[in-house]
Design an enzyme around this catalytic site. Structure first.
Site, PDB file in Angstrom:
ATOM      1  N   SER A   1      -1.208  -0.687  -4.623  1.00  0.00           N
ATOM      2  CA  SER A   1      -1.788   0.565  -5.104  1.00  0.00           C
ATOM      3  C   SER A   1      -1.441   1.662  -4.110  1.00  0.00           C
ATOM      4  O   SER A   1      -0.914   1.402  -3.020  1.00  0.00           O
ATOM      5  CB  SER A   1      -3.313   0.454  -5.247  1.00  0.00           C
ATOM      6  OG  SER A   1      -3.958   0.623  -4.001  1.00  0.00           O
TER       7      SER A   1
ATOM      8  N   GLU B   1       0.844  -1.192   0.000  1.00  0.00           N
ATOM      9  CA  GLU B   1       0.000   0.000   0.000  1.00  0.00           C
ATOM     10  C   GLU B   1       0.879   1.242   0.000  1.00  0.00           C
ATOM     11  O   GLU B   1       1.784   1.373   0.830  1.00  0.00           O
ATOM     12  CB  GLU B   1      -0.917   0.028   1.226  1.00  0.00           C
ATOM     13  CG  GLU B   1      -2.023  -1.008   1.186  1.00  0.00           C
ATOM     14  CD  GLU B   1      -3.068  -0.795   2.270  1.00  0.00           C
ATOM     15  OE1 GLU B   1      -4.194  -1.278   2.079  1.00  0.00           O
ATOM     16  OE2 GLU B   1      -2.764  -0.157   3.305  1.00  0.00           O
ATOM     17  N   CYS B   2       0.613   2.156  -0.916  1.00  0.00           N
ATOM     18  CA  CYS B   2       1.291   3.446  -1.016  1.00  0.00           C
ATOM     19  C   CYS B   2       2.811   3.254  -1.040  1.00  0.00           C
ATOM     20  O   CYS B   2       3.361   2.814  -2.036  1.00  0.00           O
ATOM     21  CB  CYS B   2       0.836   4.375   0.104  1.00  0.00           C
ATOM     22  SG  CYS B   2       1.118   6.123  -0.256  1.00  0.00           S
ATOM     23  N   GLY B   3       3.517   3.550   0.045  1.00  0.00           N
ATOM     24  CA  GLY B   3       4.960   3.366   0.047  1.00  0.00           C
ATOM     25  C   GLY B   3       5.361   1.936  -0.251  1.00  0.00           C
ATOM     26  O   GLY B   3       6.348   1.678  -0.941  1.00  0.00           O
TER      27      GLY B   3
END
Length: 432
Positions: A423, A325-327
């Site tokens: 994502s 997720e993200c990072g």
């Protein structure tokens, strides 16, 4: 259930420092605590945990179902624990559609509200401000105010006199204290684990609360929490696997504790490892979660973490789910360009290159529909907040169809190759 919410008219009023000081001051008194944070915030809960010695849960009135909010509040406050929830933004500020404010959460949980007011640029007007907040929402009980950044004894007297006429209860008055300022960076406060003077700051904040806040009155306020019926058993987001290895360190710190709680209640076993220390996940795990955080600040360490990289490759080879997720999504990619323009080689599990050399803010709540074949098959609520840009993407399936808080369609989100997926979205709850 007993407890209260610390809120403010707007961000920057000092409610986080006040919350930390109150948590430690109450802990000194032997009060059993259950800290909480309203909204999609990863950073403040770590500060709350440091001040209270207890795990802090997020309570997001926009992204979480009411049953989940009530159930988690009931679970967290077991054993006569006092629920102390810090609001986000201003008390009545919500998502783009106007819903999901901290005030909505206080009304749902029956929490009395203590309003922290930055008084540095006002005197008698404080009464009009407090009166407006006290009467704005019929389901929100404003139990009192804490006057913050008071300039002098004379200033405090003027503020108290104005509020006395309006019958607004003053629970405390705090002077400005530079020692209690928390450093910030682009996503908010610097993480608790990176703050070298955090332990002393918390002690100083607690000393101030003991000296300038009526803690006995606050304890009485906490007893006025409304009684709510919590569902005994609710549907939760299914765990990724029976055994889940979660990356956890200063580069991968943004994981929701309510998510781990839900997975454990569904029988999952959670273990942790540190990519920055070049640790490998549990070799028997069926899933690896790479949460968000600040990988861009540690990209050189991640690029050099050969044991970590080899272990993720082995997990993919044996068919484990590897989800970022993200990072964590950026680390699953081929390369990450830092703010100086230097490219660092990442895991190469997804055809993605991201960059912080040219920053662009992406912020907002999201509603997600997973594509067929994804490991979750229900509608999801999520939040997006980052400054990264995508340099390039290769061939891969998308993870989600996405909408914003107003229902507007967004570009399909994420990338997926087999059981490797990621994502920029931070998933919060299922939408039943």
């Amino acid at each position: 259930m007993t407890g209260f919410m610390i809120a403010a008219p707007q961000s920057g009023s000092g409610k986080t420092t006040v919350t930390l000081g109150l948590l430690r001051a109450l802990k000194r008194r032997g009060v059993a605590l259950a800290p909480g944070k309203a909204g999609p915030d990863y950073i403040d809960p770590a500060f709350h945990a440091a001040a209270s010695g207890e795990t802090c849960l997020n309570y997001d009135p926009w992204a979480m179902r009411e049953d989940l909010l009530l159930a988690n509040a009931s679970l967290q406050s077991q054993g006569a624990r006092m629920l102390v929830v810090e609001a986000m933004m201003g008390l009545f500020d919500g998502a783009a559609d106007g819903s999901g404010s901290a005030g909505d959460l206080a009304g749902l949980l029956g929490l009395p509200v203590i309003l922290v007011i930055d008084c540095s640029s006002m005197s008698q007007s404080v009464a009009a401000l407090a009166h407006g907040f006290a009467n704005f929402h019929p389901d929100v009980f404003l139990a009192g105010v804490i006057l913050n950044r008071v300039a002098s004894a004379r200033h405090e007297g003027m503020l108290r006199q104005a509020l006395e006429k309006s019958r607004i209860n003053v629970i405390g008055a705090l002077p400005r204290d530079a020692r209690l300022e928390l450093p910030e960076r682009h996503l908010g406060l610097v993480q608790a684990g990176e703050h070298p003077g955090l332990a002393q700051l918390i002690e100083d904040a607690a000393d101030l609360m003991e000296a300038r806040v009526d803690l006995d009155q606050l304890m009485r306020v906490a007893q006025r929490t409304g009684s709510k019926i919590a569902p005994a058993n609710i549907s939760r987001l299914p765990p990724l696997a029976q055994k889940i290895a979660v990356a956890r360190d200063n580069g991968f710190a943004f994981v929701y504790e309510h998510m781990l709680l839900g997975w454990r209640r569904r029988g999952a076993e959670i273990s942790f490892f540190s990519p920055l220390a070049d640790e490998a996940p549990d070799p028997e795990c069926g899933a690896v979660l790479l949460p968000g955080g600040y990988p861009e600040l540690h990209a050189d360490k991640i690029a050099a973490a050969s044991r970590f990289k080899a272990a993720i490759a082995a997990a993919i080879e044996r068919g484990a789910i590897v989800y970022g997720e993200c990072g964590g999504f950026m680390v699953l990619g081929e390369g990450l360009v830092d703010a100086d323009g230097t490219r660092h080689e990442m895991l190469g599990a997804l055809p993605l290159v991201t960059s912080f050399a040219e920053r662009k803010r992406h912020l907002g709540y999201r509603r997600l529909t997973p594509v067929p074949g994804m490991f979750w098959d229900m509608e999801l609520s999520a939040h997006e907040f980052h400054y990264a840009t995508i340099v390039s993407e290769g061939e891969a399936d998308r993870m989600f169809a996405a909408r914003d808080a107003l229902g507007g369609a967004l570009e399909p989100a994420g990338l997926m190759r087999g059981k490797v997926a990621g994502s920029f979205m931070h998933v919060i709850d299922r939408i039943d």
